[in-house]
Design an enzyme around this catalytic site. Structure first.
Site, PDB file in Angstrom:
ATOM      1  N   GLU A  43      43.079  36.473  38.048  1.00  8.31           N
ATOM      2  CA  GLU A  43      41.824  36.212  37.925  1.00  8.31           C
ATOM      3  C   GLU A  43      41.010  35.745  36.724  1.00  8.31           C
ATOM      4  O   GLU A  43      40.082  34.880  36.822  1.00  8.31           O
ATOM      5  CB  GLU A  43      41.272  37.846  38.275  1.00  8.31           C
ATOM      6  CG  GLU A  43      39.676  37.903  38.006  1.00  8.31           C
ATOM      7  CD  GLU A  43      39.262  39.301  38.593  1.00  8.31           C
ATOM      8  OE1 GLU A  43      40.371  40.404  38.578  1.00  8.31           O
ATOM      9  OE2 GLU A  43      38.065  39.678  39.094  1.00  8.31           O
TER      10      GLU A  43
ATOM     11  N   SER B 166      33.292  41.202  46.555  1.00 10.59           N
ATOM     12  CA  SER B 166      32.729  39.880  46.934  1.00 10.59           C
ATOM     13  C   SER B 166      32.993  39.558  48.068  1.00 10.59           C
ATOM     14  O   SER B 166      34.399  39.540  48.203  1.00 10.59           O
ATOM     15  CB  SER B 166      32.829  38.808  45.619  1.00 10.59           C
ATOM     16  OG  SER B 166      32.809  39.264  44.424  1.00 10.59           O
TER      17      SER B 166
ATOM     18  N   SER C 291      37.829  47.313  42.445  1.00 11.48           N
ATOM     19  CA  SER C 291      36.744  48.148  41.746  1.00 11.48           C
ATOM     20  C   SER C 291      36.206  49.291  42.596  1.00 11.48           C
ATOM     21  O   SER C 291      35.949  49.004  44.020  1.00 11.48           O
ATOM     22  CB  SER C 291      35.524  47.407  41.356  1.00 11.48           C
ATOM     23  OG  SER C 291      36.055  46.379  40.611  1.00 11.48           O
TER      24      SER C 291
ATOM     25  N   GLU D 279      33.035  43.291  26.689  1.00 10.62           N
ATOM     26  CA  GLU D 279      33.549  44.266  25.929  1.00 10.62           C
ATOM     27  C   GLU D 279      35.127  44.300  26.164  1.00 10.62           C
ATOM     28  O   GLU D 279      35.759  44.346  25.182  1.00 10.62           O
ATOM     29  CB  GLU D 279      32.779  45.586  25.887  1.00 10.62           C
ATOM     30  CG  GLU D 279      31.591  45.757  25.310  1.00 10.62           C
ATOM     31  CD  GLU D 279      30.303  45.214  26.587  1.00 10.62           C
ATOM     32  OE1 GLU D 279      30.870  44.939  27.713  1.00 10.62           O
ATOM     33  OE2 GLU D 279      29.159  45.045  26.234  1.00 10.62           O
TER      34      GLU D 279
ATOM     35  N   GLN E 185      39.194  40.845  47.399  1.00 13.89           N
ATOM     36  CA  GLN E 185      39.970  41.663  46.477  1.00 13.89           C
ATOM     37  C   GLN E 185      39.194  43.068  46.259  1.00 13.89           C
ATOM     38  O   GLN E 185      38.060  43.266  45.949  1.00 13.89           O
ATOM     39  CB  GLN E 185      39.975  40.922  45.106  1.00 13.89           C
ATOM     40  CG  GLN E 185      40.556  41.747  44.129  1.00 13.89           C
ATOM     41  CD  GLN E 185      40.466  41.249  42.695  1.00 13.89           C
ATOM     42  OE1 GLN E 185      40.248  39.896  42.734  1.00 13.89           O
ATOM     43  NE2 GLN E 185      40.567  41.922  41.677  1.00 13.89           N
TER      44      GLN E 185
HETATM   45  C1  LIG Z   1      29.505  39.417  40.347  1.00  9.47           C
HETATM   46  C2  LIG Z   1      30.665  40.151  40.737  1.00  9.47           C
HETATM   47  C3  LIG Z   1      31.628  40.232  41.424  1.00  9.47           C
HETATM   48  C4  LIG Z   1      32.547  41.187  41.615  1.00  9.47           C
HETATM   49  N1  LIG Z   1      33.577  40.920  42.447  1.00  9.47           N
HETATM   50  C5  LIG Z   1      34.644  41.929  42.775  1.00  9.47           C
HETATM   51  C6  LIG Z   1      35.413  41.841  43.840  1.00  9.47           C
HETATM   52  O1  LIG Z   1      35.502  40.848  44.388  1.00  9.47           O
HETATM   53  N2  LIG Z   1      36.356  42.868  43.883  1.00  9.47           N
HETATM   54  C7  LIG Z   1      36.470  43.972  42.909  1.00  9.47           C
HETATM   55  O2  LIG Z   1      37.394  44.782  43.125  1.00  9.47           O
HETATM   56  N3  LIG Z   1      35.638  43.999  41.851  1.00  9.47           N
HETATM   57  C8  LIG Z   1      34.594  43.032  41.748  1.00  9.47           C
HETATM   58  N4  LIG Z   1      33.749  43.096  40.754  1.00  9.47           N
HETATM   59  C9  LIG Z   1      33.667  44.402  39.891  1.00  9.47           C
HETATM   60  C10 LIG Z   1      33.785  43.943  38.487  1.00  9.47           C
HETATM   61  O3  LIG Z   1      35.317  43.792  38.372  1.00  9.47           O
HETATM   62  C11 LIG Z   1      33.714  45.301  37.823  1.00  9.47           C
HETATM   63  O4  LIG Z   1      32.277  45.366  37.656  1.00  9.47           O
HETATM   64  C12 LIG Z   1      33.904  45.112  36.367  1.00  9.47           C
HETATM   65  O5  LIG Z   1      35.535  45.478  36.193  1.00  9.47           O
HETATM   66  C13 LIG Z   1      33.495  46.389  35.458  1.00  9.47           C
HETATM   67  O6  LIG Z   1      33.530  47.712  35.767  1.00  9.47           O
HETATM   68  P1  LIG Z   1      32.315  48.587  36.179  1.00  9.47           P
HETATM   69  O7  LIG Z   1      31.041  47.712  36.634  1.00  9.47           O
HETATM   70  O8  LIG Z   1      32.838  49.692  36.759  1.00  9.47           O
HETATM   71  O9  LIG Z   1      31.753  48.876  34.712  1.00  9.47           O
HETATM   72  P2  LIG Z   1      32.109  49.894  33.578  1.00  9.47           P
HETATM   73  O10 LIG Z   1      33.750  50.107  33.595  1.00  9.47           O
HETATM   74  O11 LIG Z   1      31.652  51.411  34.065  1.00  9.47           O
HETATM   75  O12 LIG Z   1      31.848  49.487  32.216  1.00  9.47           O
HETATM   76  C14 LIG Z   1      30.378  49.882  31.672  1.00  9.47           C
HETATM   77  C15 LIG Z   1      30.052  49.340  30.555  1.00  9.47           C
HETATM   78  O13 LIG Z   1      31.222  49.980  29.537  1.00  9.47           O
HETATM   79  C16 LIG Z   1      31.815  48.993  28.934  1.00  9.47           C
HETATM   80  N5  LIG Z   1      33.184  49.422  28.807  1.00  9.47           N
HETATM   81  C17 LIG Z   1      33.863  49.969  29.615  1.00  9.47           C
HETATM   82  N6  LIG Z   1      35.147  50.730  29.029  1.00  9.47           N
HETATM   83  C18 LIG Z   1      35.205  50.085  27.659  1.00  9.47           C
HETATM   84  C19 LIG Z   1      36.111  50.016  26.651  1.00  9.47           C
HETATM   85  N7  LIG Z   1      37.239  50.679  26.649  1.00  9.47           N
HETATM   86  N8  LIG Z   1      35.833  49.611  25.485  1.00  9.47           N
HETATM   87  C20 LIG Z   1      34.450  48.908  25.115  1.00  9.47           C
HETATM   88  N9  LIG Z   1      33.546  48.943  26.290  1.00  9.47           N
HETATM   89  C21 LIG Z   1      33.858  49.428  27.578  1.00  9.47           C
HETATM   90  C22 LIG Z   1      32.111  47.940  29.916  1.00  9.47           C
HETATM   91  O14 LIG Z   1      32.145  46.682  29.057  1.00  9.47           O
HETATM   92  C23 LIG Z   1      30.654  47.907  30.200  1.00  9.47           C
HETATM   93  O15 LIG Z   1      29.492  47.129  29.385  1.00  9.47           O
HETATM   94  C24 LIG Z   1      32.773  42.316  40.625  1.00  9.47           C
HETATM   95  C25 LIG Z   1      31.625  42.292  39.802  1.00  9.47           C
HETATM   96  C26 LIG Z   1      30.481  41.343  39.628  1.00  9.47           C
HETATM   97  C27 LIG Z   1      29.360  41.719  38.572  1.00  9.47           C
END
Ligand SMILES: Cc1cc2nc3c(=O)[nH]c(=O)nc-3n(C[C@H](O)[C@H](O)[C@H](O)COP(=O)(O)OP(=O)(O)OC[C@H]3O[C@@H](n4cnc5c(N)ncnc54)[C@H](O)[C@@H]3O)c2cc1C
Length: 409
Positions: free
Chosen positions: A248, A165, A133, A377, A130
């Site tokens: 998901e 992933s 991100s 969050e 998928q």
């Molecule tokens: C093990 C793992 C596997 C993954 N696999 C996939 C995959 O296969 N495909 C894919 O597309 N993605 C994948 N992801 C990505 C995952 O979906 C994103 O990491 C996740 O959606 C968080 O986005 P970010 O890392 O950009 O954090 P950000 O969105 O930048 O957030 C950073 C921090 O700010 C907080 N925050 C952000 N907005 C708000 C809000 N409005 N209110 C309060 N707090 C907020 C968040 O909670 C977090 O603590 C994976 C992630 C992990 C860790």
């Protein structure tokens, strides 16, 4: 809701148990859950198990038989999941494809795509990832920047994804792109399926603190895809992505394959504290009891979701509660399992540590689990807004054209 099996369900459970007894090994300790370290071996074992399940009608139990599924009910699926979770079986590599990508292809893809992809995915012959991100669009998926531009009958895609992933071993992926930057962010997105082996797709593994590299950065440089690879209408990508995201939450919220209370009880029986089995220690029993209660809460919350599903309703936002509780529980339990083993708990060398580092792996992995599929969050926001009816989070860029919304550098 009646929690006891009907005569029919009891017969199905008996049949499932007999099949699992014949084809798999019961797990006893956390170490029985750990997959092989070698990637090729892990994939080969997972594919073999998936094919075996498909032949027996236990892969994608609720999907129609003509698509390679089991033609069973939601309750059959639950019963199989409950029973399979007691056995040491591989298979996590199909969770994203079968839990999210293929349901999206089935809901939004043209008939040719369904004909081509569903059966091989169910059998585990082809694996999907998928690609949502990005560095600028994680929690705020609709903030993504990978662009797809129309060129004759094709689309040309440029940009970058992150955290994908399994991209390093996947055959296909579903890719969310921006096709119109002149409209508000949710309205200018379009979804495609893509061939991960195309030379215009570059996969760069991200090294994790566990030593593994299970997810990746993925770069697209002039990737050409046919318009027939589109899933849903141009500009409807957000609607299509919601199908994936809803699945998901369900798939992640109900995940298995980690040590839980049963394995911890077994560890506490076999580990000493001051010369006594740890299980006799009041503090240990109290912690295990807490997790047992949480596990029951999760089980019944999941039953509530399943009741809705079995009535043909879509899963509600309550599955977000399960994800928050399950991820925290996984992390706490991993940490406690490590502590119980004293110094041995932090040793991940399978030759030295009796549990072969399984709790350490769980503790390290759980940090990502608290982020994947929605961070704590974000899920709390969902619970606040959609379960408790509290006022909405502030969303300043919701109605602005994407190219006029304020952005970081
Ligand atoms: C093990 C793992 C596997 C993954 N696999 C996939 C995959 O296969 N495909 C894919 O597309 N993605 C994948 N992801 C990505 C995952 O979906 C994103 O990491 C996740 O959606 C968080 O986005 P970010 O890392 O950009 O954090 P950000 O969105 O930048 O957030 C950073 C921090 O700010 C907080 N925050 C952000 N907005 C708000 C809000 N409005 N209110 C309060 N707090 C907020 C968040 O909670 C977090 O603590 C994976 C992630 C992990 C860790």
């Amino acid at each position: 809701m009646d929690f006891n099996d009907t005569a029919e369900e009891a017969a199905y459970r008996k049949q499932v148990r007999a099949w699992l007894d014949k084809n798999a090994t019961r797990k006893e300790n956390a170490k029985d859950i750990a997959p092989p370290k070698d990637l090729k071996e892990m994939i080969a074992q997972s594919k073999a198990w998936q094919a075996k399940k498909a032949d027996a009608g236990y892969a994608c139990i609720t999907w129609p038989k003509e698509w390679g599924g089991g033609g069973g009910t939601t309750i059959n699926n639950v019963i199989y999941g409950q029973e399979e979770s007691k056995y040491a079986v591989p298979g996590g590599i199909f969770a994203i494809g079968l839990g999210m990508c293929i349901p999206t292809v089935m809901s939004w893809g043209p008939d040719e795509a369904k004909e081509r992809f569903v059966r091989p995915a169910v059998r585990g012959d082809e694996i999907w990832c998928q690609l949502f991100s990005e560095p600028a669009g994680g929690s705020d998926v609709a903030g993504l920047r990978t662009k797809a531009e129309k060129d004759g009958d094709d689309w040309v895609i440029n940009g970058q994804k992150v955290w994908t992933s399994g991209a390093h071993f996947c055959d296909y992926g579903i890719l969310l792109t921006r096709t119109d930057p002149n409209v508000p962010k949710h309205k200018g997105l379009t979804m495609f399926w893509i061939d991960m082996k195309d030379p215009a797709v570059e996969v760069r593994p991200i090294k994790q603190m566990s030593g593994g590299a299970e997810f990746n950065e993925v770069f697209f440089t002039n990737l050409r895809v046919k318009d027939s690879q589109r899933l849903g209408k141009v500009g409807d990508g957000w609607k299509v992505a919601l199908t994936t995201l809803m699945n998901e939450r369900l798939a992640v919220g109900g995940s298995q394959g980690n040590a839980d209370t049963d394995e911890l009880i077994s560890l506490a029986r076999n580990t000493d504290i001051a010369g006594e089995p740890a299980i006799r220690h009041g503090g240990v029993r109290e912690r295990i009891a807490d997790w047992y209660v949480q596990a029951q809460g999760l089980k019944f919350t999941r039953f509530r979701t399943l009741t809705a599903l079995s009535k043909g309703e879509t899963p509600g936002p309550e599955s977000s509660i399960s994800k928050i509780v399950a991820a925290k529980k996984m992390q706490d339990l991993g940490s406690f399992g490590m502590d119980l083993q004293d110094m041995g708990g932090v040793i991940r060398d399978r030759k030295i540590s009796p549990e072969e580092g399984a709790y350490t792996e769980q503790w390290i992995g759980a940090a990502g689990y608290r982020i994947a599929g929605g961070t704590d969050e974000i899920l709390r926001n969902i619970v606040a807004e959609r379960v408790l009816g509290l006022p909405q989070d502030i969303r300043v860029d919701k109605d602005l054209p994407f190219n006029q919304a304020p952005k970081g550098k």
